[in-house]
Design an enzyme around this catalytic site. Structure first.
Site, mmCIF file in Angstrom:
data_model
loop_
_atom_site.group_PDB
_atom_site.id
_atom_site.type_symbol
_atom_site.label_atom_id
_atom_site.label_comp_id
_atom_site.label_asym_id
_atom_site.label_seq_id
_atom_site.Cartn_x
_atom_site.Cartn_y
_atom_site.Cartn_z
ATOM 1 N N ASP A 104 0.832 -1.210 0.000
ATOM 2 C CA ASP A 104 0.000 0.000 0.000
ATOM 3 C C ASP A 104 0.860 1.251 0.000
ATOM 4 O OD1 ASP A 104 -3.038 -0.837 0.561
ATOM 5 O OD2 ASP A 104 -1.719 -2.203 1.622
ATOM 6 N N HIS A 126 -5.598 -9.360 6.897
ATOM 7 C CA HIS A 126 -5.414 -10.054 5.630
ATOM 8 C C HIS A 126 -5.351 -11.561 5.816
ATOM 9 C CE1 HIS A 126 -3.599 -5.999 4.823
ATOM 10 N NE2 HIS A 126 -4.484 -6.100 3.845
ATOM 11 N N ASP A 180 0.806 -13.803 4.071
ATOM 12 C CA ASP A 180 -0.644 -13.939 3.993
ATOM 13 C C ASP A 180 -1.092 -14.957 2.969
ATOM 14 O OD1 ASP A 180 0.000 -12.599 1.721
ATOM 15 O OD2 ASP A 180 -1.210 -10.824 2.128
ATOM 16 N N ASP A 234 -0.624 -15.435 -0.382
ATOM 17 C CA ASP A 234 -1.094 -15.158 -1.745
ATOM 18 C C ASP A 234 0.036 -14.895 -2.727
ATOM 19 O OD1 ASP A 234 -0.201 -12.681 -0.924
ATOM 20 O OD2 ASP A 234 -1.971 -11.580 -1.605
ATOM 21 N N GLY A 249 9.348 -14.815 -1.489
ATOM 22 C CA GLY A 249 9.910 -13.897 -2.465
ATOM 23 C C GLY A 249 11.301 -14.303 -2.907
#
Length: 524
Positions: free
Chosen positions: A86, A195, A370, A372, A501
């Site tokens: 965000d 989340h 989270d 996703d 990641g």
């Protein structure tokens, strides 16, 4: 979801080609836009939300579209949760809007007392306290206050509201299809986010009174309010909690606060910010004065999530803004570049590697985030794969990379969309400036420098060495305590799990290496 929302509320519109909901009057009346500060957020609570995929930050282009649709001479306030994606995407959108002459301020809120430690570089999360930030700032804007005054109101609430939540069950991200965490029988997850991610710890299930006391004790210890302070309290349903349970907790919240000597001016109970179908609740506390109380009580007729409701008949007509006018081509399309076509061959193989390992990346992210990440990368890969034919006809490699970056930031959203997007956009810029010689080395350096600026990554070495280093690095992350991103919220609990990641980077470099190896010299 957005179509159902705007069809049922004639006061709202969906922007053409964007998952953005705006107030009809602000979008259609230029004079009104000059009389009101606009509010833009990623949440469905305010009248101007920008929706990303579930639990994912929206892409900058959608945020910019929202800003342009509702902002007049009084400016715009972006209300942003303290999550990496965000902050990155709204920050980039604000820069773009400012560069086009619009006044844009940003307020970030971080009300989660479960993460009160100063050790984390990421900081506290923004959770259900956002509802109060939006409500008071929106009322201030509706009164015609200036951008500076609306920003002051929002910042004051953001700095003072405190929240803590408890979950009795996980939720399921639709694209993943599996719970985000597991709970043994008769246990709860304490101090969780919005989340679906796990909280700071599991503990035995206790009575409603004991649970409310624990949440409020943590909130008051962090807020450090003076005796006899005036407060507003909010009991928020995280998704699947019954009204009966909410009111049982609300009863204890009021009694607890009054026993401590606080003056409870307002007690809000309802479904304001959910984590899909999660069973659980959060309690928020806001110190309040006459100004804040007046803004809290002000009508909120345009807000879909507040207690007001539209008295107009539902309508599916005129639920969209008009389509943007068609533009004529400025010049004839350039001739396709063979180098661009070769780049697309490489991209196609990398996408195949991403899709092959989607479930692995999702599983890794469920352990420390989270859940996703694999879905997000796969979504970006599928979106790019649908545009491969267009990419093959690009006039240059720089054009293809630019299109690739724009598509990834749009389709992926969140932190990943911003980082992958800026990487390819910066590579494209570098190739335009250095079309010969060591252009790929310069372009890769420019791309990694851009990521380094945003997220602290460091430049790698030659491709084979980089792939090997990335693999070792991904394996080593299982022993690290996270310092950035949502993994920071787990602290030591994140140890023993590889970072999703880092694993993705290792997979991508390995796919790139094996795709280019036949045409790569030993000195490359």
């Amino acid at each position: 979801m957005i179509e159902g929302l705007v069809w049922s509320r004639p006061s709202l519109l969906k922007l053409h080609d964007h998952n953005v909901v705006v107030r009809r009057d602000m979008a259609e009346d230029a004079a009104l836009r000059d009389q009101r500060v606009a509010l833009v957020s990623a949440d469905m609570n305010p009248p101007m939300p920008v929706a990303g995929d579930v639990f994912t930050s929206p892409a900058p282009d959608a945020i910019v579209a929202a800003i342009k649709a509702v902002t007049g001479s009084k400016g715009c306030l972006l209300i942003v949760k303290n999550y990496t994606g965000d902050r990155l995407n709204f920050g980039l959108a604000a820069e773009i809007a400012r560069s086009e002459g619009l006044q844009v301020n940003i307020v970030t809120w971080l009300d989660d007392v479960a993460l009160a430690s100063d050790d984390s570089a990421t900081g506290r999360r923004g959770i259900a306290g956002t509802v109060l930030v939006h409500k008071l700032a929106g009322a201030a804007a509706e009164e015609g206050k200036s951008l500076e005054e609306v920003t002051r109101v929002a910042r004051r609430v953001a700095e003072n509201v405190r929240t803590m939540g408890v979950a009795l069950s996980p939720c399921i991200v639709p694209a993943v299809g599996k719970p985000t965490f597991t709970l043994p029988p008769n246990e709860v997850e304490l101090g969780l986010g919005i989340h679906g991610e796990a909280g700071v710890r599991k503990q035995p299930l206790e009575s409603a009174d004991a649970t409310a006391d624990q949440l409020l004790t943590a909130i008051l210890a962090d807020a450090k309010l003076a005796e006899k302070s005036r407060v507003a309290a909010m009991v928020n349903n995280l998704g699947a909690t019954t009204s009966m349970e909410l009111y049982i907790v609300a009863r204890r919240v009021l009694r607890f606060l009054e026993e401590k000597g606080f003056v409870v001016e307002r007690l809000l109970v309802g479904t304001y910010m959910t984590a899909l179908e999660m069973a659980g609740l959060s309690v928020s506390l806001l110190p309040i004065d006459d100004e804040a109380l007046s803004l809290l009580d002000a009508p909120a007729a345009h807000d879909a999530a507040w207690h007001g409701f539209s008295r107009a008949a539902p309508s599916r007509k005129h639920a969209y803004t008009a389509a943007p006018p068609a533009t004529s081509a400025a010049s004839a399309a350039p001739s396709p570049s063979p180098d661009a076509a070769h780049l697309v061959d490489v991209v196609e193989q990398v996408i195949a590697a991403v899709l092959q390992h989607e479930e692995l990346l999702t599983q890794l992210d469920q352990q420390t985030g989270d859940g996703d990440f694999g879905v997000t990368l796969a979504r970006g890969g599928k979106a790019v794969r649908a545009k491969l034919a267009d990419l093959r006809t690009a006039g240059s490699v720089a054009d293809a990379l630019h299109a690739l970056g724009m598509e990834l930031q749009r389709s992926m959203g969140g932190t990943s969309g911003a980082l992958y997007g800026v990487f390819f956009l910066r590579m494209s810029d570098a190739l335009r400036k250095a079309p010969t010689g060591h252009q790929w080395a310069e372009a890769l350096k420019a791309g990694t420098d851009a990521i380094g600026h945003l997220g602290g990554a460091k430049l790698g070495t030659a491709l084979a060495a980089a792939a090997e280093a990335a693999r070792k690095g991904a394996e080593s992350t299982s022993e690290l305590v996270r310092r950035k991103g949502r993994g920071t919220y787990l602290g030591e609990r994140a140890k023993g799990h590889k970072d999703a990641g880092a694993e993705a980077v290792a997979l991508l470099l390995d796919a790139l290496l094996h795709t280019l190896r036949p045409s790569t010299s030993s000195s490359s």
